[in-house]
Enzyme design. Structure first.
Site: not given
Ligand code: GRF
Length: 191
Positions: A15-17, A66, A91, A93-94, A110, A175
């Site tokens: 969850g860094s994003n 799913r 992670m 696919v929807l 992405h 990102e």
């Molecule tokens: C990121 O590289 C994002 O682009 C991809 O999965 C990774 C998620 O990283 N879809 P985080 O969990 O947000 O750290």
């Protein structure tokens, strides 16, 4: 001022994003809910620390069904009055059911310059292909994986010394800047 859009972030891991989305001061959106399909994902704790409701909805009990998983996820999102979904390292696919239910309200980040390198292992593939630049893309989600309308990209040069790991690290920094900006712009433009 119009009300902030209520955003749910869907995660599966660290969850860094998500953290970047939580930390960015935004007048256009608020993170109202975080859902992980993986119980114990690091991002759930980040949400809790930020005072945001964090729910684990494990996909495993649904087996191969799913859509049944997605119907429960959809019900949860609707119940919390979510207006936009940001996938951030989610992670799964929807299926067409979910993608169509949230059409134009479902964003993803992405780690490549789409349309180059959809799918996984993007950093190694960019190196193998001899690319001179790399980066990340925020896009709308459609049925075909990693191919919806592009909302924004951030790019950087690939250095002779780069490995998949160093690329991953530098792209991740991009990102964290790109996603909050694109999400805010998109939220502002949504009625
Ligand atoms: C990121 O590289 C994002 O682009 C991809 O999965 C990774 C998620 O990283 N879809 P985080 O969990 O947000 O750290």
């Amino acid at each position: 001022m119009t009300a902030k859009k209520r955003v749910a972030v869907l995660i599966s891991g660290r969850g860094s994003n998500l953290q970047a989305l939580l930390e960015a001061t935004q007048d256009a959106y608020e993170i109202a809910l975080v859902v992980s399909n993986v119980p114990g994902a690091g991002g759930l704790e980040r949400a809790q620390q930020a005072g945001v409701e964090a729910i684990a909805l494990d996909h495993k009990p649904y087996g191969k069904n799913r859509e049944a998983f997605e119907r429960d996820l959809d019900a949860l999102l609707v119940e919390r009055n979510i207006e936009i979904i940001a996938l951030a390292g989610f992670m799964r696919v929807l299926t067409p059911f979910f993608v169509n239910a949230w059409k134009h309200r479902l964003l993803n980040i992405h780690p490549s310059l789409l349309p180059k390198f959809p799918g996984t292992n993007t950093h190694a593939r960019a190196l193998e292909a001899g690319e001179s630049e790399h980066g990340c893309t925020v896009h709308l989600v459609v049925e075909e994986v990693d191919s919806g309308q592009i909302l924004g990209q951030a790019r950087m040069p690939i250095l002779a010394s780069d490995t998949p790991e160093t690329l991953a690290e530098r792209v991740l920094t991009l990102e964290h800047e790109l996603y909050p900006r694109c999400l805010a712009e998109y939220a502002r433009g949504l009625n």
